[in-house]
Design a protein around this motif. Structure first.
Motif, PDB file in Angstrom:
ATOM      1  N   SER A  75      12.029  30.512  64.930  1.00 50.87           N
ATOM      2  CA  SER A  75      11.444  31.232  63.797  1.00 50.87           C
ATOM      3  C   SER A  75       9.940  30.979  63.663  1.00 50.87           C
ATOM      4  O   SER A  75       9.263  31.652  62.885  1.00 50.87           O
ATOM      5  N   GLU A  76       9.416  30.052  64.429  1.00 48.30           N
ATOM      6  CA  GLU A  76       8.030  29.650  64.310  1.00 48.30           C
ATOM      7  C   GLU A  76       7.080  30.701  64.886  1.00 48.30           C
ATOM      8  O   GLU A  76       7.454  31.449  65.770  1.00 48.30           O
ATOM      9  N   ARG A  77       5.872  30.692  64.354  1.00 49.67           N
ATOM     10  CA  ARG A  77       4.821  31.551  64.916  1.00 49.67           C
ATOM     11  C   ARG A  77       3.868  30.681  65.707  1.00 49.67           C
ATOM     12  O   ARG A  77       3.292  29.735  65.168  1.00 49.67           O
ATOM     13  N   VAL A  78       3.721  30.992  66.987  1.00 50.34           N
ATOM     14  CA  VAL A  78       2.825  30.254  67.864  1.00 50.34           C
ATOM     15  C   VAL A  78       1.560  31.093  68.042  1.00 50.34           C
ATOM     16  O   VAL A  78       1.639  32.304  68.253  1.00 50.34           O
ATOM     17  N   PHE A  79       0.412  30.451  67.937  1.00 52.85           N
ATOM     18  CA  PHE A  79      -0.842  31.171  68.126  1.00 52.85           C
ATOM     19  C   PHE A  79      -1.800  30.328  68.964  1.00 52.85           C
ATOM     20  O   PHE A  79      -1.660  29.117  69.056  1.00 52.85           O
ATOM     21  N   GLU A  80      -2.749  31.017  69.582  1.00 56.00           N
ATOM     22  CA  GLU A  80      -3.755  30.355  70.403  1.00 56.00           C
ATOM     23  C   GLU A  80      -5.042  30.203  69.618  1.00 56.00           C
ATOM     24  O   GLU A  80      -5.395  31.075  68.824  1.00 56.00           O
ATOM     25  N   LYS A  81      -5.713  29.088  69.860  1.00 57.14           N
ATOM     26  CA  LYS A  81      -7.026  28.870  69.260  1.00 57.14           C
ATOM     27  C   LYS A  81      -7.984  28.358  70.327  1.00 57.14           C
ATOM     28  O   LYS A  81      -7.559  27.786  71.324  1.00 57.14           O
ATOM     29  N   ARG A  82      -9.246  28.611  70.101  1.00 56.84           N
ATOM     30  CA  ARG A  82     -10.271  28.198  71.061  1.00 56.84           C
ATOM     31  C   ARG A  82     -11.307  27.282  70.431  1.00 56.84           C
ATOM     32  O   ARG A  82     -12.237  26.852  71.101  1.00 56.84           O
TER      33      ARG A  82
END
Length: 172
Positions: A75-82
């Motif tokens: 159910s988690e939301r995974v996102f990329e960061k820089r």
């Protein structure tokens, strides 16, 4: 409602050459929070720090994968960061607002970079933060031990930038 925000618990940082201080205890604290958040349907966000194409941190690189030991349920939301601050250029602010989130519980790595930057920014963006005292870590540096870095940040961030609590004390 608070969301759980887990920063950079990635293969390269957790299982790399420079192991995080109290890594297994930190992981236990994070999994405790995942269980608590899942039990009440609180939103969970996981950040992956990535770099440019051609670097060891390209988005598809093995080092940037989330560690398998995280007790995720899908159910988690995974996102990329820089950038160290998880709010910069990621759409995280909009996603938190979409869920009706009013605060964030922050855990993960590395204490003096992404954890610090994200804690400092959260309140200014309208998301008062709780830093998980036993849920963040880093490795030793030439100037300071990881234990000292974690203790310093728990003390420095408390009050002015966020509340600091142990994982067992936190409820969603």
């Amino acid at each position: 409602m608070h969301a759980l925000l887990i920063l950079d618990l990635q293969v390269g940082l957790f299982h790399g050459a420079e192991k995080p201080w109290r890594g297994e205890a930190m992981l236990e604290a994070v999994n405790t929070l995942l269980d608590k958040a899942h039990a009440v349907g609180a939103p969970v966000f996981l950040a992956r720090h990535v770099g440019p194409e051609g670097s060891p941190l390209t988005p598809d690189a093995p080092l940037t994968r989330l560690i398998a030991e995280l007790q995720l349920n899908g159910s988690e939301r995974v996102f990329e960061k820089r950038r160290p601050n998880a709010f910069v250029g990621t759409g995280l602010v909009e996603a938190l607002r979409e869920y009706g989130v009013t605060g964030v519980v922050i855990a993960g790595m590395k204490t003096q970079y992404c954890v610090d930057s994200t804690c400092r920014a959260a309140g200014d963006l309208g998301f008062p933060a709780v830093l998980v005292a036993d849920g963040h870590s880093c490795s030793d540096t030439p100037g300071l031990s990881a234990e000292a870095i974690v203790a310093h940040h728990n003390g420095t961030l408390a009050g002015a930038f966020c509340r600091v609590m142990n994982a067992q004390e936190i409820e969603f």
